[in-house]
Design a protein around this motif. Sequence first.
Motif, short mmCIF file in Angstrom:
data_model
loop_
_atom_site.label_atom_id
_atom_site.label_comp_id
_atom_site.label_asym_id
_atom_site.label_seq_id
_atom_site.Cartn_x
_atom_site.Cartn_y
_atom_site.Cartn_z
N ASP A 76 0.81 -1.22 0.00
CA ASP A 76 0.00 0.00 0.00
C ASP A 76 0.84 1.27 0.00
O ASP A 76 0.35 2.34 0.33
CB ASP A 76 -0.96 0.00 1.19
CG ASP A 76 -0.24 0.13 2.52
OD1 ASP A 76 1.00 0.25 2.55
OD2 ASP A 76 -0.94 0.13 3.56
N GLY A 77 2.10 1.19 -0.38
CA GLY A 77 2.97 2.36 -0.36
C GLY A 77 3.80 2.45 0.90
O GLY A 77 4.86 3.06 0.92
N VAL A 78 3.31 1.84 1.98
CA VAL A 78 4.05 1.79 3.24
C VAL A 78 4.46 0.36 3.56
O VAL A 78 5.61 0.07 3.86
CB VAL A 78 3.22 2.37 4.42
CG1 VAL A 78 3.96 2.21 5.74
CG2 VAL A 78 2.86 3.82 4.16
N TYR A 79 3.49 -0.53 3.45
CA TYR A 79 3.71 -1.94 3.80
C TYR A 79 3.91 -2.80 2.56
O TYR A 79 3.26 -2.60 1.53
CB TYR A 79 2.52 -2.48 4.59
CG TYR A 79 2.28 -1.77 5.88
CD1 TYR A 79 3.10 -2.00 6.98
CD2 TYR A 79 1.25 -0.85 6.00
CE1 TYR A 79 2.90 -1.34 8.17
CE2 TYR A 79 1.04 -0.17 7.19
CZ TYR A 79 1.87 -0.42 8.27
OH TYR A 79 1.66 0.24 9.45
N LYS A 80 4.81 -3.78 2.69
CA LYS A 80 5.00 -4.83 1.69
C LYS A 80 4.99 -6.14 2.46
O LYS A 80 5.95 -6.48 3.15
CB LYS A 80 6.34 -4.67 0.96
CG LYS A 80 6.44 -3.43 0.11
CD LYS A 80 7.80 -3.35 -0.55
CE LYS A 80 7.91 -2.10 -1.38
NZ LYS A 80 9.25 -1.96 -1.97
N ASN A 81 3.88 -6.88 2.37
CA ASN A 81 3.73 -8.13 3.10
C ASN A 81 3.54 -9.30 2.14
O ASN A 81 2.91 -9.13 1.09
CB ASN A 81 2.51 -8.08 4.03
CG ASN A 81 2.65 -7.06 5.12
OD1 ASN A 81 3.74 -6.80 5.60
ND2 ASN A 81 1.54 -6.46 5.52
N PRO A 98 5.96 -9.21 6.94
CA PRO A 98 6.59 -8.22 6.09
C PRO A 98 7.65 -8.88 5.20
O PRO A 98 8.40 -9.75 5.66
CB PRO A 98 7.24 -7.24 7.07
CG PRO A 98 6.40 -7.38 8.32
CD PRO A 98 6.01 -8.84 8.36
N TYR A 99 7.67 -8.48 3.94
CA TYR A 99 8.60 -9.07 2.98
C TYR A 99 10.05 -9.03 3.49
O TYR A 99 10.76 -10.04 3.41
CB TYR A 99 8.49 -8.34 1.63
CG TYR A 99 9.58 -8.70 0.66
CD1 TYR A 99 9.56 -9.91 -0.03
CD2 TYR A 99 10.65 -7.82 0.44
CE1 TYR A 99 10.58 -10.23 -0.92
CE2 TYR A 99 11.66 -8.15 -0.46
CZ TYR A 99 11.62 -9.35 -1.13
OH TYR A 99 12.62 -9.68 -1.99
N SER A 100 10.49 -7.91 4.01
CA SER A 100 11.88 -7.81 4.47
C SER A 100 12.18 -8.79 5.59
O SER A 100 13.28 -9.36 5.66
CB SER A 100 12.21 -6.38 4.91
OG SER A 100 11.36 -5.99 5.97
N ASP A 101 11.22 -9.05 6.48
CA ASP A 101 11.40 -10.04 7.54
C ASP A 101 11.38 -11.46 6.99
O ASP A 101 12.06 -12.34 7.52
CB ASP A 101 10.31 -9.91 8.61
CG ASP A 101 10.45 -8.65 9.43
OD1 ASP A 101 11.54 -8.01 9.40
OD2 ASP A 101 9.48 -8.28 10.11
N SER A 104 14.84 -12.19 5.62
CA SER A 104 15.84 -12.44 6.67
C SER A 104 15.34 -11.91 8.00
O SER A 104 14.91 -10.76 8.10
CB SER A 104 17.16 -11.74 6.29
OG SER A 104 18.14 -11.99 7.26
N ASN A 105 15.39 -12.77 9.02
CA ASN A 105 15.01 -12.37 10.37
C ASN A 105 15.88 -13.13 11.37
O ASN A 105 16.78 -13.86 10.98
CB ASN A 105 13.50 -12.59 10.60
CG ASN A 105 13.10 -14.04 10.44
OD1 ASN A 105 13.59 -14.93 11.14
ND2 ASN A 105 12.19 -14.30 9.49
N GLU A 106 15.60 -13.01 12.65
CA GLU A 106 16.46 -13.64 13.65
C GLU A 106 16.32 -15.16 13.70
O GLU A 106 17.20 -15.84 14.22
CB GLU A 106 16.20 -13.05 15.03
CG GLU A 106 14.81 -13.31 15.57
CD GLU A 106 14.55 -12.62 16.89
OE1 GLU A 106 13.79 -13.21 17.69
OE2 GLU A 106 15.08 -11.53 17.12
N SER A 107 15.26 -15.72 13.12
CA SER A 107 15.05 -17.17 13.13
C SER A 107 15.51 -17.88 11.86
O SER A 107 15.99 -19.00 11.92
CB SER A 107 13.57 -17.49 13.33
OG SER A 107 13.11 -17.00 14.56
#
Length: 120
Positions: A76-81, A98-101, A104-107
Motif C-alpha cells: 500500500d505504499g508503506v507496507y509490503k507483506n 513483512p517481505y523484508s522479515d 531475513s530475520n532472527e530465526s
Amino acid sequence: MAGTTGLSTCPDVAAYYSDAFKSLNVAGISTTAWDRSIPWTDVKIDIDQNQPITASIQWRGKSSGHDFVIYGYYEDGVYKNVSYMDPWPTSAMWNWMPYSDFVSNESFYWKWTFMNNARR
C-alpha cells in the motif's frame, strides 16, 4: 527416514536443493530454481500470474530448513507483506509477514526459490 520430532510424524531430516527440485518435478510442477530469495517485484509478478512461489528457508545456526509457499502479497505504499502457507503440522497454516522479515530475520533466512515461471 530417521527420527521424528515431538508428536509429529514428519522426519526432521534436512533435504538438499536438488531434492526439493526433483520433488516438484515428480509432482508435475515445471519449476525454475534460484539459489537465493527473489526481489519484491518478482514476487508481485509471479503472484499476479497466479503462480505460487516455494520459498525454502534456512534456520539460523542450523543446517536444516523448511519450505513455505508464498501465495499472495499486500502493498500500500508503506507496507509490503507476503502471504504464505506453512505445511508444518503444528504451525498455523495461513500466515503473513513483512517481505523484508521473510527474506531475513532472527530465526531464518530465505535461501532457495522455486517458481512456476516460464518467462525466466
